[in-house]
Scaffold this active site. Structure first.
Site, PDB file in Angstrom:
ATOM      1  N   ASP A 130      34.812  39.279  36.453  1.00  0.00           N
ATOM      2  CA  ASP A 130      35.175  39.878  37.742  1.00  0.00           C
ATOM      3  C   ASP A 130      36.441  40.690  37.528  1.00  0.00           C
ATOM      4  O   ASP A 130      37.311  40.321  36.727  1.00  0.00           O
ATOM      5  CB  ASP A 130      35.410  38.814  38.816  1.00  0.00           C
ATOM      6  CG  ASP A 130      35.616  39.435  40.185  1.00  0.00           C
ATOM      7  OD1 ASP A 130      34.613  39.761  40.840  1.00  0.00           O
ATOM      8  OD2 ASP A 130      36.787  39.612  40.589  1.00  0.00           O
ATOM      9  N   GLU A 161      39.652  43.177  39.424  1.00  0.00           N
ATOM     10  CA  GLU A 161      40.371  43.706  40.578  1.00  0.00           C
ATOM     11  C   GLU A 161      40.869  45.089  40.176  1.00  0.00           C
ATOM     12  O   GLU A 161      41.284  45.303  39.018  1.00  0.00           O
ATOM     13  CB  GLU A 161      41.530  42.804  40.977  1.00  0.00           C
ATOM     14  CG  GLU A 161      41.122  41.385  41.340  1.00  0.00           C
ATOM     15  CD  GLU A 161      40.104  41.294  42.466  1.00  0.00           C
ATOM     16  OE1 GLU A 161      40.113  42.199  43.338  1.00  0.00           O
ATOM     17  OE2 GLU A 161      39.293  40.355  42.467  1.00  0.00           O
ATOM     18  N   HIS A 179      39.394  37.122  46.043  1.00  0.00           N
ATOM     19  CA  HIS A 179      39.750  38.448  45.524  1.00  0.00           C
ATOM     20  C   HIS A 179      40.782  38.369  44.407  1.00  0.00           C
ATOM     21  O   HIS A 179      41.561  39.302  44.216  1.00  0.00           O
ATOM     22  CB  HIS A 179      40.252  39.364  46.649  1.00  0.00           C
ATOM     23  CG  HIS A 179      39.194  39.715  47.651  1.00  0.00           C
ATOM     24  ND1 HIS A 179      38.143  40.546  47.369  1.00  0.00           N
ATOM     25  CD2 HIS A 179      39.038  39.311  48.950  1.00  0.00           C
ATOM     26  CE1 HIS A 179      37.373  40.664  48.445  1.00  0.00           C
ATOM     27  NE2 HIS A 179      37.897  39.916  49.411  1.00  0.00           N
ATOM     28  N   ASP A 205      37.222  34.409  41.436  1.00  0.00           N
ATOM     29  CA  ASP A 205      35.909  34.955  41.800  1.00  0.00           C
ATOM     30  C   ASP A 205      34.897  34.759  40.673  1.00  0.00           C
ATOM     31  O   ASP A 205      33.710  34.520  40.911  1.00  0.00           O
ATOM     32  CB  ASP A 205      36.025  36.437  42.130  1.00  0.00           C
ATOM     33  CG  ASP A 205      36.746  36.678  43.460  1.00  0.00           C
ATOM     34  OD1 ASP A 205      37.203  35.688  44.063  1.00  0.00           O
ATOM     35  OD2 ASP A 205      36.857  37.849  43.876  1.00  0.00           O
TER      36      ASP A 205
END
Length: 638
Positions: free
Chosen positions: A49, A51, A190, A195
């Site tokens: 994952d 960001e 997030h 995540d």
């Protein structure tokens, strides 16, 4: 050596059939590990994952990477780091993720982080929730750093969830909703690692669901789709005993009817696709529901497979095939045999001494070709039979100057005969005059700004040209009693074909590094005997002859043996198709000198004909070509 005689008396291949009432179950076939696929329990997944500073992989940057490596339900390791994006983090992104500029100020850049992540991932299957976003950012970062993307297989939990989770179970397919549904230990917030951990639990929950539906391998999981019914999926065993080899396959119904014929470079893999999400055609799902067995026919070369497919479709007329069905129904145009000939649309080519053009894809196309001729030649268009001794009333076309009206007899009889001779010459090779007249008419209409009419003439000319060229090229091949050609196979050795009167009589493949000449001799000796044809189309379907022609004209094909001469008319339709008006003018000029240029660029005297494209040089017989081919093949082998 793989070889085939392609004769009419071929051994019937075994058919893989399903068990049913009154029919014992098929004998089990021991599968290889490749056939079984990769069990999900032994697959290593890296759930990742990211960001980022925004939604565009090209304009935005990564701020955090989190990943979890799992196999067989066990967590093997984790990867987490902040990344300095080299640009300010937008305020709304900082509020959403909790990652601020101060947090990433001392973090490593992506140039340092990405190689470390790729090393952590290795050759594992990459998993992400909305994988297009995360993997897209990683690929874009790799491209900017000049790193080659390793090409790991990718699994998207969003796509899988849409197949398996209904609206009654979860309001949507967001990670937060699925984490609640599957009882994830980590709540997504997030942040990349959190995540990724939640996505691991979602992945295991989805795998558990598809496991109950008979999906137990990675290959089945990546191809899974709820659009494939359970009845369709349960028939995967029909592909279990099929060969991983090129050839043709036939789906059969319970009564033995052939439902569908196809061809593939890997029969087993292609047939397996009919029972998975890779096959999206709705009519194929209906066909699979009726299937009880699959018959494979292994072929030595791709050309043999394509020819066998055409022959089998013509023989069985399978319900679910759309292409190549009923080839005997394709329309042709011919010059009729009567006192005052005309053009007629027919569906059978019988007489050798009659001029034909075609075949056409439809009757409408055939009529367009006839209309093109009527644009420039005053042929009669009526269908009544005229007599040379009894005058008949003329129609309005005679008054318009569109027909010479041979029905009136008298002085028009001889001019009409000359018009028919010009038409026959156009169909048999002297096409320059008719094509030139059509081009002149098209030019006059364009000059007069009658563009729509000019477009009609253009389309009619194109239809007529293609049909005449097809007939002339096929006729040239049909006239050859024996032809052998070879082409290097991409993995080594040579593909060998034997063609007799336009029909593929034999095919073989020699192994890499071996002298191909003994294999050519064996292929020739085993080839089907094809008698001289009684019709202009030869002993094969027109589509088969066209397949052979296309193969012979591909780059790298070497002519080994040739009895007779392979030539096409120098003023034929091919000059227009391959060079337009300029080619037509050039061919007229070359006809005046009696010379033409072959595919190799050498000039030879061919009287009224030119060597067809695909022939390397101008072969006179077998001996010289065999020597040249043997020398070239031995050089390749070294």
């Amino acid at each position: 050596m793989y070889r085939s005689a392609l004769s009419q008396t071929t051994e019937r291949p075994a058919t893989v059939r399903a068990a049913g009432p009154g029919r014992p179950a098929a004998r089990p076939v021991q599968s290889t590990f490749d056939d079984l696929g990769t069990p999900l329990s032994s697959v290593t997944f890296v759930v990742v994952d990211l960001e980022t500073t925004g939604g565009s992989a090209q304009d935005c940057a990564i701020t955090e990477i989190g990943a979890v490596k799992v196999r067989g339900g066990e967590r093997l390791g984790e990867f987490q780091t902040l990344v300095n994006p080299g640009e300010p983090i937008p305020a709304f992104i900082a509020v959403l993720t909790g990652i601020t500029d101060a947090m990433v100020a001392a973090a490593p850049r992506i140039a340092t982080v990405l190689p470390a992540f790729l090393e952590f991932a290795g050759d594992a299957v990459l998993v992400a929730h909305n994988a297009g976003f995360d993997i897209g950012f990683l690929k874009a970062a790799a491209a900017r750093q000049g790193l080659a993307w390793p090409g790991n297989r990718v699994l998207d939990t969003v796509r899988l969830a849409r197949q398996l989770v209904s609206r009654d179970e979860a309001p949507n397919h967001k990670l937060s909703s699925l984490a609640v549904l599957f009882g994830a230990e980590q709540t997504p917030d997030h942040r990349a690692l959190h995540d990724a951990r939640a996505t691991v639990d979602v992945l295991h929950g989805l795998i558990g669901r598809v496991g109950n539906l008979g999906v137990h391998t990675l290959e089945e999981l990546t191809a899974y789709s709820s659009r494939v019914s359970q009845a369709q999926r349960r028939k995967r065993h029909l592909a279990a005993g099929l060969p991983n080899a090129p050839g043709v396959y036939m789906f059969r119904a319970d009564d033995g009817r052939v439902l569908y014929v196809g061809t593939s470079v890997d029969i087993k893999r292609r047939v397996t696709g009919y029972f998975t999400a890779s096959e999206q055609r709705s009519r194929m799902a209906e066909m699979v529901a009726l299937t009880v067995g699959v018959t494979p026919v292994v072929c030595a070369t791709p050309l043999e497979a394509a020819v066998r497919e055409v022959r089998l479709i013509a023989e069985h007329d399978p319900t679910y095939n759309r292409r190549s069905r009923r080839p005997q129904k394709r329309p042709w145009i011919k010059v009729t045999q009567e006192p005052f000939p005309r053009l007629s649309i027919v569906h059978q080519v019988r007489d050798v001494d009659v001029s034909y053009a075609g075949p056409f894809p439809s009757v409408r196309a055939a009529q367009e070709a006839i209309d093109a001729v009527h644009e420039v030649l005053p042929l009669r268009q009526c269908t009544r039979r005229l007599s040379r001794s009894r005058e008949s009333p003329a129609c309005v076309l005679a008054d318009l100057g569109r027909c010479l009206a041979p029905c009136r007899l008298g002085a028009v009889t001889e001019p009409y005969t000359q018009v028919v001779q010009r038409l026959r010459a156009a169909l048999q090779g002297g096409s320059r005059e008719v094509f030139g007249l059509l081009m002149e008419r098209m030019g006059r209409l364009s000059a007069g700004e009658r563009y729509e009419e000019a477009a009609v003439v253009r389309d009619r000319l194109a239809t007529l040209t293609r049909a005449i060229d097809r007939a002339q090229r096929v006729a040239a091949l049909v006239a050859i009693p024996h032809l052998v050609a070879a082409r290097r196979h991409p993995t080594g050795g040579w593909e060998i074909v034997c063609v007799r009167h336009g029909r593929l009589a034999g095919a073989a493949r020699s192994p890499g590094g071996a002298d191909p000449m003994p294999h050519i001799d064996a292929c020739t000796a085993m080839a089907e005997h094809v008698p001289a044809p009684a019709a202009p189309t030869g002993s094969a379907l027109i589509e088969e002859s066209e397949l052979v022609l296309r193969w012979l004209e591909t780059d790298g094909v070497r002519l080994v043996e040739l009895d007779g001469r392979w030539c096409s008319p120098i003023g034929g339709a091919g000059a227009v198709l391959r060079g337009g008006a300029a080619a037509t003018t050039a061919s007229a000029a070359s006809a005046a000198t009696g010379t033409t240029t072959t595919a190799t660029g050498t000039t030879t005297t061919c009287e009224a004909t030119s060597c067809s494209t695909g022939v390397r040089g101008e072969p006179k017989g077998r001996g010289a070509n065999r020597v040249d081919f043997a020398r070239a093949s031995s050089t390749v082998a070294r």
